[in-house]
Scaffold this motif. Sequence first.
Motif, PDB file in Angstrom:
ATOM      1  N   ALA A 221      -2.666  -3.410   8.775  1.00 61.23           N
ATOM      2  CA  ALA A 221      -1.517  -2.568   9.104  1.00 61.23           C
ATOM      3  C   ALA A 221      -1.239  -1.535   8.029  1.00 61.23           C
ATOM      4  O   ALA A 221      -0.302  -0.753   8.148  1.00 61.23           O
ATOM      5  CB  ALA A 221      -0.279  -3.452   9.315  1.00 61.23           C
TER       6      ALA A 221
ATOM      7  N   ILE B 200      11.333   0.272   7.951  1.00 54.57           N
ATOM      8  CA  ILE B 200       9.909  -0.042   8.114  1.00 54.57           C
ATOM      9  C   ILE B 200       9.157   0.112   6.791  1.00 54.57           C
ATOM     10  O   ILE B 200       8.214  -0.625   6.505  1.00 54.57           O
ATOM     11  CB  ILE B 200       9.286   0.885   9.185  1.00 54.57           C
ATOM     12  N   SER B 201       9.623   1.046   5.973  1.00 54.89           N
ATOM     13  CA  SER B 201       8.929   1.270   4.702  1.00 54.89           C
ATOM     14  C   SER B 201       9.023   0.056   3.779  1.00 54.89           C
ATOM     15  O   SER B 201       8.298  -0.038   2.798  1.00 54.89           O
ATOM     16  CB  SER B 201       9.500   2.501   4.007  1.00 54.89           C
ATOM     17  N   ALA B 202       9.931  -0.870   4.074  1.00 49.58           N
ATOM     18  CA  ALA B 202      10.077  -2.057   3.233  1.00 49.58           C
ATOM     19  C   ALA B 202       9.103  -3.171   3.626  1.00 49.58           C
ATOM     20  O   ALA B 202       9.016  -4.190   2.947  1.00 49.58           O
ATOM     21  CB  ALA B 202      11.504  -2.589   3.332  1.00 49.58           C
TER      22      ALA B 202
ATOM     23  N   MET C 163       2.142   4.352   6.371  1.00 55.91           N
ATOM     24  CA  MET C 163       2.840   5.478   6.979  1.00 55.91           C
ATOM     25  C   MET C 163       3.704   4.999   8.125  1.00 55.91           C
ATOM     26  O   MET C 163       3.608   3.882   8.562  1.00 55.91           O
ATOM     27  CB  MET C 163       1.819   6.494   7.456  1.00 55.91           C
ATOM     28  N   GLU C 164       4.522   5.907   8.611  1.00 56.59           N
ATOM     29  CA  GLU C 164       5.537   5.420   9.528  1.00 56.59           C
ATOM     30  C   GLU C 164       5.345   5.830  10.987  1.00 56.59           C
ATOM     31  O   GLU C 164       4.636   5.216  11.708  1.00 56.59           O
ATOM     32  CB  GLU C 164       6.909   5.825   9.002  1.00 56.59           C
ATOM     33  N   MET C 165       5.881   6.920  11.432  1.00 58.66           N
ATOM     34  CA  MET C 165       6.045   7.209  12.851  1.00 58.66           C
ATOM     35  C   MET C 165       6.900   6.089  13.425  1.00 58.66           C
ATOM     36  O   MET C 165       7.842   5.668  12.805  1.00 58.66           O
ATOM     37  CB  MET C 165       4.706   7.326  13.568  1.00 58.66           C
ATOM     38  N   THR C 166       6.554   5.583  14.568  1.00 53.35           N
ATOM     39  CA  THR C 166       7.452   4.565  15.113  1.00 53.35           C
ATOM     40  C   THR C 166       7.191   3.217  14.428  1.00 53.35           C
ATOM     41  O   THR C 166       8.058   2.640  13.837  1.00 53.35           O
ATOM     42  CB  THR C 166       7.371   4.477  16.640  1.00 53.35           C
ATOM     43  N   ARG C 167       6.005   2.717  14.476  1.00 54.04           N
ATOM     44  CA  ARG C 167       5.598   1.510  13.763  1.00 54.04           C
ATOM     45  C   ARG C 167       6.542   0.326  13.935  1.00 54.04           C
ATOM     46  O   ARG C 167       6.524  -0.606  13.149  1.00 54.04           O
ATOM     47  CB  ARG C 167       5.411   1.798  12.265  1.00 54.04           C
TER      48      ARG C 167
ATOM     49  N   SER D 167       0.813  -1.201   0.000  1.00 54.96           N
ATOM     50  CA  SER D 167       0.000   0.000   0.000  1.00 54.96           C
ATOM     51  C   SER D 167       0.846   1.250   0.000  1.00 54.96           C
ATOM     52  O   SER D 167       1.835   1.336   0.690  1.00 54.96           O
ATOM     53  CB  SER D 167      -0.882   0.009   1.242  1.00 54.96           C
ATOM     54  N   GLY D 168       0.404   2.240  -0.782  1.00 55.52           N
ATOM     55  CA  GLY D 168       1.067   3.533  -0.763  1.00 55.52           C
ATOM     56  C   GLY D 168       0.698   4.342   0.458  1.00 55.52           C
ATOM     57  O   GLY D 168       1.241   5.394   0.702  1.00 55.52           O
ATOM     58  N   LEU D 169      -0.259   3.849   1.223  1.00 54.28           N
ATOM     59  CA  LEU D 169      -0.702   4.578   2.396  1.00 54.28           C
ATOM     60  C   LEU D 169       0.054   4.144   3.654  1.00 54.28           C
ATOM     61  O   LEU D 169      -0.219   4.593   4.746  1.00 54.28           O
ATOM     62  CB  LEU D 169      -2.203   4.350   2.592  1.00 54.28           C
TER      63      LEU D 169
ATOM     64  N   GLY E  12       6.032  -3.467   3.389  1.00 54.29           N
ATOM     65  CA  GLY E  12       5.014  -3.736   2.372  1.00 54.29           C
ATOM     66  C   GLY E  12       5.478  -4.789   1.393  1.00 54.29           C
ATOM     67  O   GLY E  12       4.795  -5.795   1.166  1.00 54.29           O
TER      68      GLY E  12
END
Lengths: 708, 106
Positions: free
Chosen positions: B100, B53-55, B10-14, B6-8, B57
């Motif tokens: 998630a 974290i962005s990985a 998002m991060e913050m701590t996650r 998903s392109g949605l 997905g």
Amino acid sequence: MTEIKQPQGPGVQTSEAQIAVHWREEEYIPPPPKFVEQANAKDPAIFDRFSEEHFPDCFKEYADLLVWDEPWHTTLDTSKPPFWKWFVGGKLNASYNCVDRHAEATPDKTAIVFVPELESDEHEKISYSELQRRVNEFAAVLRDSVGLKTGDRVTLHMPMVPELAVTMLACARLGVIHSQVFGGFSGIACGHRIADSGSRVLITMDGYYRSGQMQDHKAKADEALEAARQEGQEVDKVLVWRRRDGQYASKTPMADGRDFFVDELLSEHRGATVEPVSMPAEAPLFLMYTSGTTGRPKGCVHSTGGYLAYVAGTSKYYQDIHPDDVYWCMADIGWITGHSYIVYGPLALGTTTVIYEGVPNYPDGGRPWRIAETLGVNIFHTSPTAIRMLRKVSPEEPKKYDYHFKHMTTVGEPIEPEVWRWYHSEVGKGEAAIVDTWWQTENGGFLGSTLPALQPMKPGSCGPGVLGVYPVIYDEDANEVSAGSGKAGNICIRNPWPGIFQGIWGQPDRFVATYYRKYNKDPDSTDWHDWPYFAGDGAVQAADGYFRILGRVDDVINVAGHRLGTKEIESAALTVPEVAEAGAVPVIDDIRGRVVEVYVSLKPGFEPSEALEQKVSAAIDTQIGKIARPKNVWIVPDMPKTRSGKIMRRVIASISNFADVGDVTTLANPEIVESIRHYVQSSKVAKDDVPRELSETEFEEIKKFGGE
Amino acid sequence: MAARASGLAMEMTRQYLAGELSVLLAHLQAAANTEAAWRDAWSLRHAAETEPISALGWVTVRALALADDLCWDSLNRGDTAAFTCQAAVCDELREFGVCAGLLDEA
């Protein structure tokens, strides 16, 4: 079989403007009057007390929630920026503050309620006096049987059990620095953290329940020790708590002379008392490693005095915790949320905190609400992911149970307005104030949130900066992005706050480079105004001062104003069955600013072809949109990688931009770089597609692309 | 199967998403019935624990593809016990990925 349809709707949004309008401005929702009446912070004068004019002394109000052995003489020491020191000269003990003082005042009050995952198992209520006994006895084990002393690091790899809180507090009692690794992580991940922290002791558990099954957890300890050993760190002792008395849940044998059952060691220390070690305020309390780091792990060092004061203060005002509340944060103690808002914050305030062992939807989606009803939970705290999951599996379930929350929290990621509304109306039954919080592992406690009795809720926005925290949004050139402009930028915090981590364990340069260098105005300055904290998240600020968090600002390629996530592009490329690996990089372009180029390697048995290049391009076009269509797709025999397997995007970005690739000798496959460079650059020359020479700023951007 | 990140997301701590995904990938590892699949699941778990974290997905997308392959393989061999176990993991992965924000659900 799994079936996920092609994406539609919000998932394809990419630009700042689209992001901003995707979650349109929402209405304000006031907190319920009943909540306001009883709130800890209901007098607006608190905003004045924490205004910038009163910084940093405003945080005395938080520090005064604790008992100090010696008072501090300097509230904030800025002499070695950005290594801020809070409450300098002060001494205290975190274990005393979370346990002993409450055990003396309210010995029979329940400190912890443990809820085992199996519903057939009884809840365990641990009073403050019982917690004091357990913490003292285990501290005696650590000191006298294991030989740990103040300043030693000890790695914990434990599940969600009360013994984890006991272990943390026993370490804190001795001034031993604990480093809890999320229990679900592999032994290897644990081993890397053991090695980085230099721990010689690992504390673990034989097993725990998840989704109704006993997990063999001790098996991971052997993997962890081997991984640590490969990095040169030996572990002398492994302490193993047993999930069930007298039973051993693991198939892994105990290693003679190295592995010890905690219950057997405890038998030698029954009734022991251990004097809490009075620690300087700036002494490390614990390390919390962030994941997502392919290089050396990043252990965030959190202090004793500043951290504890900050989590106590934010627990009081933002979680609205009173001593007679029953508070349940459904996070895992293995993350910073659990440290701050299951263990240290609630216990510092002397309330009752719930520890739940298992997954929220075991055996069904009604489990959290049964727990809330049974225990009389009145403050509830969880993540948007858990809320979405519970909403999906059993949206009608909450109304079947007779519980009443006065306050609820969401944490960890932005929450969509429609999910927020379900949380508010169904889970909270419209009776609760909700705080949507923004913060990170590095921050110790909340940075952005509404103050629940005094600032209205606005679904989709976390709210303004919290008390004493002054956020700002900067663009790439350090210009302030004004509130209400609708423009996104990098959210930063202009000032230090007591909960901020003190550094990355053993990596001071990385700490400065990652969090402060970007917007530092003067590296020689000792004025905190010159050292904004770079959070790494993008955000927009509405005219009312509320922030909406958008996501990470790194790994983004800005094509004609559209912020394209590299991972999204790479994910699209990876949907092509022949593709094994993909890396998306920016190329400087005078018209569009940046364009995308994609490097792919193929699975064995497939050959490069123009048709395959087009297939990759089409997949990106279809899944993300034309704006993301790569200018070139390069099929290469392998990607340049670190020894841990991370694709070095800066190397391929440099090749695409005809820039110096820098030092590649530490790569796992340095020989591939020249081969790729020759192929890509000769093709570009042949196509008359050579980018112009990069400016110094552009060169820096390319050199740093892909992060660490 | 067609899955995409998903392109949605998002991060913050996650950080906890990496943890939960790691646990699910351990289940996938346990459900793997060949050495190669076990290694693939292990490397995905390693990626979940170490990549940004962005990985997550794309790790989820790859994990679903692997789980799907395992299911088909078990079906082709008539191994219903393995299939049941693998399909359960597949379902868990998908549910988690969607909730998630790591996967899009049309």
